[in-house]
Design an enzyme around this catalytic site. Structure first.
Site, PDB file in Angstrom:
ATOM      1  N   HIS A  92       0.835  -1.213   0.000  1.00  0.00           N
ATOM      2  CA  HIS A  92       0.000   0.000   0.000  1.00  0.00           C
ATOM      3  C   HIS A  92       0.863   1.253   0.000  1.00  0.00           C
ATOM      4  CE1 HIS A  92      -3.259   2.767   1.174  1.00  0.00           C
ATOM      5  NE2 HIS A  92      -2.352   3.291   1.986  1.00  0.00           N
ATOM      6  N   GLU A  93       1.868   1.285   0.867  1.00  0.00           N
ATOM      7  CA  GLU A  93       2.730   2.470   0.923  1.00  0.00           C
ATOM      8  C   GLU A  93       3.509   2.653  -0.382  1.00  0.00           C
ATOM      9  OE1 GLU A  93       2.167   4.543   3.093  1.00  0.00           O
ATOM     10  OE2 GLU A  93       1.030   3.250   4.443  1.00  0.00           O
ATOM     11  N   HIS A  96       1.637   4.527  -2.983  1.00  0.00           N
ATOM     12  CA  HIS A  96       1.792   5.981  -2.968  1.00  0.00           C
ATOM     13  C   HIS A  96       3.026   6.412  -3.762  1.00  0.00           C
ATOM     14  CE1 HIS A  96      -1.486   6.648  -0.273  1.00  0.00           C
ATOM     15  NE2 HIS A  96      -0.925   6.013   0.752  1.00  0.00           N
ATOM     16  N   HIS A 100       3.127   8.899  -6.984  1.00  0.00           N
ATOM     17  CA  HIS A 100       4.056  10.018  -7.118  1.00  0.00           C
ATOM     18  C   HIS A 100       4.798   9.944  -8.450  1.00  0.00           C
ATOM     19  CE1 HIS A 100       7.602  12.490  -5.252  1.00  0.00           C
ATOM     20  NE2 HIS A 100       6.842  13.220  -6.056  1.00  0.00           N
TER      21      HIS A 100
END
Length: 223
Positions: A92-93, A96, A100
């Site tokens: 999940h991280e 991100h 980006h």
């Protein structure tokens, strides 16, 4: 009427938090062949991202991606853990980080709001409290506080698509990479959905509080 809504929001927050904690604990008992760090590094690599570092950070549930220094920060239990929970959180991280890299618009908007929200979060309650004291003679101060709080509410709602999209990217990648079995994939998805629910409740709670302040302002400024 407002107190009914506020009470319902608090109850929903408690239920969602309990559900999230329950699923995190449950799926932490399912072991995998890779640690969270290994999962994160592989997902970044397979998405062509080479300038993001995966580091271990202190605390519990402190996992986050920092676009400023381009780091995926994983709590120790996720960084070192070889569990379904650690895998899902790490992916999940990294979702991100992928956002980006591709210039995902809601993430850019959220990042742009961070400096304003940091200022607002620091001063908004003091300004609103002061505004309540002088609402009859200087209602503009209360209005200024409401505007600042509205920015934090906006931030909460902008966060929703960012978090949901990161989870979708994580689950899709986990399925494509065949890191988990078909039996365990829905469990990883359920854990991430529970995490997303916490953001939904937080946004609704912020909106309910904003409406409360607006009602106070409208009623106080008319006296």
């Amino acid at each position: 009427m407002y107190w009914i809504i506020f009470g319902a929001t608090l109850l929903a927050s408690w239920i969602v938090s309990a559900l999230f904690e329950s699923r995190i604990k449950k799926y932490s008992a399912i072991h995998t062949s890779m640690t969270g760090r290994e999962v994160a590094e592989r997902m970044l690599r397979e998405n062509g991202i080479t300038d993001v570092k995966v580091i271990c950070t202190g605390g519990r549930l402190t996992d986050h991606y920092n676009p400023m220094d381009q780091t995926v920060n994983l709590s120790k239990e996720v960084y070192e853990g070889a569990t379904l929970t650690a895998m899902a959180v790490a992916a999940h991280e990294c979702g991100h980080a992928v956002q980006h890299a591709v210039g995902y618009a809601p993430l850019r908007m959220r990042s742009a709001l961070v400096p304003v929200v940091n200022f607002s979060s620091k001063w908004v309650m003091w300004i609103i409290l002061a505004g309540l004291l002088v609402i009859k003679t200087f209602p503009e101060l209360m209005l200024f506080g409401i505007v600042l709080f509205a920015l934090t509410t906006l931030f909460s709602f902008v966060t929703l698509p960012v978090e949901i999209n990161a989870s979708v990217r994580a689950i899709n990648w986990m399925e494509e990479s065949m890191l988990v079995s078909r039996e365990d994939l829905p469990k990883a998805s359920a854990a991430l959905r529970a995490a997303a629910y916490t953001y939904v409740v937080a946004a609704l709670s912020s909106l309910a509080t904003l409406l409360y302040y607006i009602l106070i302002f409208v009623g106080g400024s008319r006296r």
